[in-house]
Design a protein around this motif. Structure first.
Motif: not given
Length: 442
Positions: A67-78, A81-85, A262-267, A389-392
């Motif tokens: 959603s517009s204005g979502y908090l990147q500090s709580e959601d690191n999906i971008v 995925n940038a690391s995966r990319l 709940l679990t994290s996007m990194a997991d 992310e470093a471990a992965v």
């Protein structure tokens, strides 16, 4: 032709766009629609002059449906995925895209792709190049001067014969080497092996599915708000999250959070990568939420556990096997990387404070015996999302892992148990390439 049609036609004719479409259609991307969309979106925006708009917020909304204005500090999906990319792009140009005349990369800390042309390899000359001193002198071009006289055919004969002899020798060496390579290949190429590939083949034992257990983030929220640690026995029993009938519990809010799953996007990102790696090895995985796991489950098969004991208490079952562990200090929330048996020059404890001022993150990666003989557990812990992310990234970095494991291989395809402590920089939740600051093999 309308302006929109002209723009589309120009995009399709752009060699950078053509390259990106080939990358998106490759085997490493075709099964990951979101990574393909990510790559296509940032590339098209850059080519069309919209690079200034390529920020984390815009990509989260346009590619990942946030959603517009979502908090990147709580959601690191971008960031995740940038690391995966970046990893997938490196794999493409190392395999399917080796012959591509252009390379694309996504620099760390930004989302604007960069393209670089790979210069064509010059064709091998038919004859040795002449040294500057042997160029045709000025006098031979009809210009008066004091240069050396041109050599005649007789004076060049020894050089020609020497070059011919050298070519014959090189040809013989090449043929001999090729015959040796073929012989080694037909014999099974026993000297060529990859410890990282053998590790994954062992983790994904075909006799039974491998358990993958993500961290219980709701447990971490409960422990932080209630300022208490939950042991494995308490976690299995579940009393810590039970709501009292009389409503007198002053920890009602923490317990309400503890009841969630709940679990994290990194997991989740790591779980998806493990599932893909299992498919490559013809193995199977079963994803089990930590709260639903039972001891007997661990006795039946290999397992991958994500998170430290404060988010995945099952990790504490293997404390006796490990030298390094991640612990949380009640009251302060400070995490410690603990070394139970420091050798000379090794650390005993490394503290990690929330909002770490030096922008460092730590991770633990361990491969230890499981509860049943012949089975193993792979454990990945991080002090933050960047640490995870470093471990992965580390466990999927085959060249680095091969170099570290090879000196400790007991025999071919015999993977040693190991522990690594990693340190990396944390830039807004994204980790740089980690370095190993401590290790153990047995």
């Amino acid at each position: 032709m309308s302006p929109a049609d002209r723009a589309t036609s120009g995009l399709e004719a752009d060699p950078r766009w053509q390259l990106v479409q080939r990358v998106a259609a490759s085997s490493g991307f075709v099964r990951s629609a979101r990574l393909s969309e990510f790559l296509l979106f940032v590339t098209r925006s850059m080519i069309e002059g919209q690079a200034a708009k390529l920020n984390e917020q815009e990509i989260g909304v346009r590619v990942f449906g946030r959603s517009s204005g979502y908090l990147q500090s709580e959601d690191n999906i971008v960031r995740a995925n940038a690391s995966r990319l970046r990893q997938r792009l490196e794999e493409y140009f190392a395999t399917d895209g080796q012959s591509e005349p252009i390379r694309i990369s996504l620099p760390r800390g930004g989302y604007v792709p960069e393209f670089s042309a790979i210069p064509a390899q010059p064709a091998a000359p038919d004859r040795p190049a002449q040294r500057p001193a042997e160029k045709t002198p000025a006098s031979s071009r009809g210009i008066s001067g004091h240069g050396a006289r041109p050599r005649n055919a007789r004076s060049m004969l020894p050089i020609v014969l020497a070059v011919a002899a050298l070519l014959v020798i090189c040809g013989a060496v090449f043929l001999l080497h090729r015959s040796e390579v073929r012989a080694a290949s037909s014999a099974g190429a026993q000297s060529a092996f990859s410890p990282s590939a053998d590790l994954w083949a062992t983790v994904f034992d075909r006799s039974s599915p491998t358990l993958v257990v993500p961290a219980d983030s709701s447990l971490m929220l409960y422990e932080s708000l209630a300022d208490r640690d939950v042991s494995l026995a308490q976690y299995i029993n579940g009393d810590y999250r039970a709501m009292p009938d009389d409503g007198t519990d002053n920890l009602k809010m923490p317990k309400a959070l503890a009841q969630r799953r709940l679990t994290s996007m990194a997991d989740l990102e790591f779980t998806a990568l493990v599932a893909a790696k299992a498919a490559q090895s013809n193995g199977k995985v079963v994803i089990r939420y930590a709260r639903d796991l039972e001891t007997d489950d661990l006795r039946r098969s290999n397992a991958v556990l994500l998170g430290g004991r404060y988010v995945n208490p099952w990790v504490s079952l293997f404390d006796d096997e490990r030298k390094f562990s991640l612990i949380r200090e009640s009251g302060t929330g400070v995490l410690y990387v603990e070394n139970r048996a420091p050798a000379a020059g090794e650390f005993d404890r490394i503290p990690f404070h929330p909002g770490e001022p030096q922008h460092l993150a730590y991770a633990l990666v361990a491969y230890v015996p499981n509860l049943r003989e012949g089975t193993h557990v792979l454990i990945l812990e991080g002090t933050s999302i960047a640490g995870t992310e470093a471990a992965v990234d580390f466990i999927f970095d085959a060249p680095t892992l091969d170099a570290l494991l090879t000196p400790h291989m007991k025999s071919l395809k015999s993977i040693p148990c190991f522990e690594f402590v990693l340190e990396s920089n944390d830039y807004s939740g994204t980790a740089t390439k980690a370095k190993v600051i401590a290790s153990r093999f047995w």
